[in-house]
Scaffold this motif. Structure first.
Motif, PDB file in Angstrom:
ATOM      1  N   HIS A  89      -5.862  21.756  19.771  1.00 48.60           N
ATOM      2  CA  HIS A  89      -6.023  22.877  19.969  1.00 48.60           C
ATOM      3  C   HIS A  89      -7.142  23.659  20.617  1.00 48.60           C
ATOM      4  CE1 HIS A  89      -5.040  27.191  20.637  1.00 48.60           C
ATOM      5  NE2 HIS A  89      -5.766  28.129  20.097  1.00 48.60           N
ATOM      6  N   GLU A  90      -7.935  22.761  19.222  1.00 44.76           N
ATOM      7  CA  GLU A  90      -9.538  23.081  19.068  1.00 44.76           C
ATOM      8  C   GLU A  90     -10.299  22.651  20.519  1.00 44.76           C
ATOM      9  OE1 GLU A  90      -7.844  24.051  15.915  1.00 44.76           O
ATOM     10  OE2 GLU A  90      -8.061  22.361  17.072  1.00 44.76           O
ATOM     11  N   ARG A  91      -9.676  21.047  21.266  1.00 42.74           N
ATOM     12  CA  ARG A  91      -9.890  20.405  22.288  1.00 42.74           C
ATOM     13  C   ARG A  91      -9.554  21.250  23.525  1.00 42.74           C
ATOM     14  NH1 ARG A  91     -13.132  18.256  23.821  1.00 42.74           N
ATOM     15  NH2 ARG A  91     -12.213  16.212  25.075  1.00 42.74           N
ATOM     16  N   ALA A  92      -8.652  21.406  23.256  1.00 41.91           N
ATOM     17  CA  ALA A  92      -7.784  22.686  24.532  1.00 41.91           C
ATOM     18  C   ALA A  92      -8.903  23.628  24.290  1.00 41.91           C
ATOM     19  CB  ALA A  92      -6.352  22.526  24.317  1.00 41.91           C
ATOM     20  N   ARG A  97     -12.443  26.445  28.577  1.00 47.96           N
ATOM     21  CA  ARG A  97     -14.361  27.328  28.677  1.00 47.96           C
ATOM     22  C   ARG A  97     -14.623  26.686  29.856  1.00 47.96           C
ATOM     23  NH1 ARG A  97     -15.019  28.544  21.960  1.00 47.96           N
ATOM     24  NH2 ARG A  97     -14.074  30.605  21.976  1.00 47.96           N
ATOM     25  N   ALA A  98     -14.229  25.376  29.452  1.00 50.35           N
ATOM     26  CA  ALA A  98     -15.745  24.662  30.396  1.00 50.35           C
ATOM     27  C   ALA A  98     -15.585  24.807  31.884  1.00 50.35           C
ATOM     28  CB  ALA A  98     -15.808  22.708  29.794  1.00 50.35           C
ATOM     29  N   ARG A 100     -13.426  26.710  33.002  1.00 50.75           N
ATOM     30  CA  ARG A 100     -13.453  28.633  33.777  1.00 50.75           C
ATOM     31  C   ARG A 100     -14.113  29.415  34.720  1.00 50.75           C
ATOM     32  NH1 ARG A 100     -14.326  31.750  28.075  1.00 50.75           N
ATOM     33  NH2 ARG A 100     -16.417  31.082  27.550  1.00 50.75           N
ATOM     34  N   GLY A 101     -13.901  29.607  35.922  1.00 48.98           N
ATOM     35  CA  GLY A 101     -14.335  29.913  37.128  1.00 48.98           C
ATOM     36  C   GLY A 101     -15.137  28.509  38.024  1.00 48.98           C
ATOM     37  N   LYS A 102     -14.892  27.241  37.687  1.00 44.37           N
ATOM     38  CA  LYS A 102     -14.820  26.382  38.038  1.00 44.37           C
ATOM     39  C   LYS A 102     -14.179  25.516  39.252  1.00 44.37           C
ATOM     40  CE  LYS A 102     -18.801  24.854  34.813  1.00 44.37           C
ATOM     41  NZ  LYS A 102     -19.404  24.188  34.254  1.00 44.37           N
ATOM     42  N   GLN A 103     -13.740  24.576  40.112  1.00 43.19           N
ATOM     43  CA  GLN A 103     -13.463  23.555  40.959  1.00 43.19           C
ATOM     44  C   GLN A 103     -12.936  22.531  39.532  1.00 43.19           C
ATOM     45  OE1 GLN A 103     -13.352  23.805  45.313  1.00 43.19           O
ATOM     46  NE2 GLN A 103     -13.390  21.685  45.185  1.00 43.19           N
ATOM     47  N   ILE A 104     -11.549  22.150  39.892  1.00 42.00           N
ATOM     48  CA  ILE A 104     -11.518  21.113  39.006  1.00 42.00           C
ATOM     49  C   ILE A 104     -10.824  19.761  40.184  1.00 42.00           C
ATOM     50  CG2 ILE A 104     -10.882  19.902  36.903  1.00 42.00           C
ATOM     51  CD1 ILE A 104     -13.572  21.995  36.333  1.00 42.00           C
ATOM     52  N   VAL A 105     -11.463  18.826  39.961  1.00 44.66           N
ATOM     53  CA  VAL A 105     -10.374  16.949  40.803  1.00 44.66           C
ATOM     54  C   VAL A 105      -9.334  17.290  39.907  1.00 44.66           C
ATOM     55  CG1 VAL A 105     -10.143  15.880  42.893  1.00 44.66           C
ATOM     56  CG2 VAL A 105     -11.974  17.814  43.030  1.00 44.66           C
ATOM     57  N   PHE A 106      -7.834  17.273  39.901  1.00 38.91           N
ATOM     58  CA  PHE A 106      -6.995  16.464  39.122  1.00 38.91           C
ATOM     59  C   PHE A 106      -6.750  14.998  40.149  1.00 38.91           C
ATOM     60  CE2 PHE A 106      -6.690  20.621  37.198  1.00 38.91           C
ATOM     61  CZ  PHE A 106      -6.606  19.707  35.630  1.00 38.91           C
ATOM     62  N   ARG A 130      -8.833  25.377  41.183  1.00 40.10           N
ATOM     63  CA  ARG A 130      -9.954  26.454  41.474  1.00 40.10           C
ATOM     64  C   ARG A 130      -9.293  26.827  39.932  1.00 40.10           C
ATOM     65  NH1 ARG A 130     -10.940  25.570  46.491  1.00 40.10           N
ATOM     66  NH2 ARG A 130      -9.439  27.534  46.904  1.00 40.10           N
ATOM     67  N   PHE A 131     -10.582  27.280  39.105  1.00 35.03           N
ATOM     68  CA  PHE A 131     -10.042  28.326  37.808  1.00 35.03           C
ATOM     69  C   PHE A 131     -10.574  29.168  37.770  1.00 35.03           C
ATOM     70  CE2 PHE A 131      -8.794  23.581  36.527  1.00 35.03           C
ATOM     71  CZ  PHE A 131      -7.568  23.862  35.127  1.00 35.03           C
ATOM     72  N   ARG A 132      -9.623  30.394  37.305  1.00 27.20           N
ATOM     73  CA  ARG A 132     -10.235  31.426  37.515  1.00 27.20           C
ATOM     74  C   ARG A 132     -11.236  31.751  36.332  1.00 27.20           C
ATOM     75  NH1 ARG A 132      -6.189  34.521  34.754  1.00 27.20           N
ATOM     76  NH2 ARG A 132      -7.819  36.161  34.907  1.00 27.20           N
ATOM     77  N   ASP A 133     -11.889  33.154  36.268  1.00 26.19           N
ATOM     78  CA  ASP A 133     -13.338  33.086  34.617  1.00 26.19           C
ATOM     79  C   ASP A 133     -12.399  33.807  34.148  1.00 26.19           C
ATOM     80  OD1 ASP A 133     -15.003  32.633  33.761  1.00 26.19           O
ATOM     81  OD2 ASP A 133     -16.579  34.805  34.488  1.00 26.19           O
ATOM     82  N   LEU A 134     -11.781  32.669  33.106  1.00 21.65           N
ATOM     83  CA  LEU A 134     -10.664  32.918  32.240  1.00 21.65           C
ATOM     84  C   LEU A 134     -11.986  33.864  31.220  1.00 21.65           C
ATOM     85  CD1 LEU A 134      -8.813  29.426  32.133  1.00 21.65           C
ATOM     86  CD2 LEU A 134      -7.753  32.041  33.020  1.00 21.65           C
ATOM     87  N   SER A 135     -10.802  34.392  30.203  1.00 22.84           N
ATOM     88  CA  SER A 135     -11.213  35.188  28.866  1.00 22.84           C
ATOM     89  C   SER A 135     -11.537  34.176  27.874  1.00 22.84           C
ATOM     90  CB  SER A 135     -11.224  36.648  28.747  1.00 22.84           C
ATOM     91  OG  SER A 135      -9.515  36.844  29.061  1.00 22.84           O
ATOM     92  N   ASP A 136     -11.908  34.596  26.436  1.00 24.68           N
ATOM     93  CA  ASP A 136     -10.698  33.777  25.155  1.00 24.68           C
ATOM     94  C   ASP A 136      -9.557  33.793  25.234  1.00 24.68           C
ATOM     95  OD1 ASP A 136     -13.760  32.215  25.436  1.00 24.68           O
ATOM     96  OD2 ASP A 136     -14.407  32.903  23.892  1.00 24.68           O
ATOM     97  N   ALA A 137      -9.867  35.306  25.124  1.00 22.71           N
ATOM     98  CA  ALA A 137      -8.272  35.809  24.484  1.00 22.71           C
ATOM     99  C   ALA A 137      -7.481  35.465  26.119  1.00 22.71           C
ATOM    100  CB  ALA A 137      -8.197  37.408  25.079  1.00 22.71           C
TER     101      ALA A 137
END
Length: 199
Positions: A89-92, A97-98, A100-106, A130-137
């Motif tokens: 859970h902690e690593r997830a 967090r890393a 959020r708000g960024k573009q990732i290539v899977f 593209r990830f949304r700018d996610l809140s911690d909640a």
């Protein structure tokens, strides 16, 4: 006398890949490939995914030389850095967090090997997410609901994880889930197995 098609084996422990391959309605068995998935120093995420997909197929094919073996691997690519399965859970939380708000290539790779036919080929199906700018909640709510600790980058788009994203770009729709079926079908045809004919 018609020659029966070779046995088909999925070299994977992933239930997601097994469920995807079942869509092709072909008989297959599953075997764990027992491959070390540690990235090599400086190895790019795409190269890592392709290397591991081929290594998985080859590992199982070495025990079943007459079978056609599928191997696959997925590595999340965050600005050139490989991101694997979180495991906890902690690593997830750290991963999301890393990202959020960024573009990732899977980087999703598939390989097909049949040793007796001298066949080995692989293909890469990159998926831009593209990830949304996610809140911690939001991250916590998602993780508690899905528990995607066995998914690269903690992103399980086939469930609630779709709400993490603002866009997905791919030419192989199942690649993000873990097995690019369009490319898999093409490689299987090259190896002598036609999903629409088993010829």
């Amino acid at each position: 006398m018609l020659q029966s098609p070779p046995a088909l084996i999925l070299g994977s422990t992933s239930r997601y890949r097994r469920e995807l391959l079942e869509r092709l309605r072909m008989p297959f068995t599953v075997q764990s490939p027992e491959v070390d998935e540690t990235p090599r120093p400086g190895e790019a995420p795409a190269a890592l995914a392709v290397r591991l997909a081929l290594a998985k197929a080859q590992a199982v094919a070495s025990q079943h030389p007459d079978a056609v073996v599928i191997g696959s691997d997925q590595v999340a690519d965050l600005e050139g850095k490989p991101i694997g399965k979180p495991g906890t859970h902690e690593r997830a939380i750290e991963q999301l967090r890393a990202m959020r708000g960024k573009q990732i290539v899977f980087q999703t790779a598939v390989a097909v090997v049949c040793l007796s036919r001298g066949f080995a080929a692989q293909s890469l199906a990159p998926v831009v997410v593209r990830f949304r700018d996610l809140s911690d909640a939001e991250i916590e709510t998602y993780l508690l609901a899905e528990k995607p600790y066995d998914c690269a980058g903690s992103a399980k788009s086939e469930g609630l994880g779709i709400s993490l994203l603002s866009a997905i770009e791919s030419d192989d729709p199942t690649a993000l889930i873990g097995l690019p079926l369009i490319r898999t079908c093409e490689l299987l045809r090259q190896a002598g197995i036609n999903p629409l004919g088993r010829s």
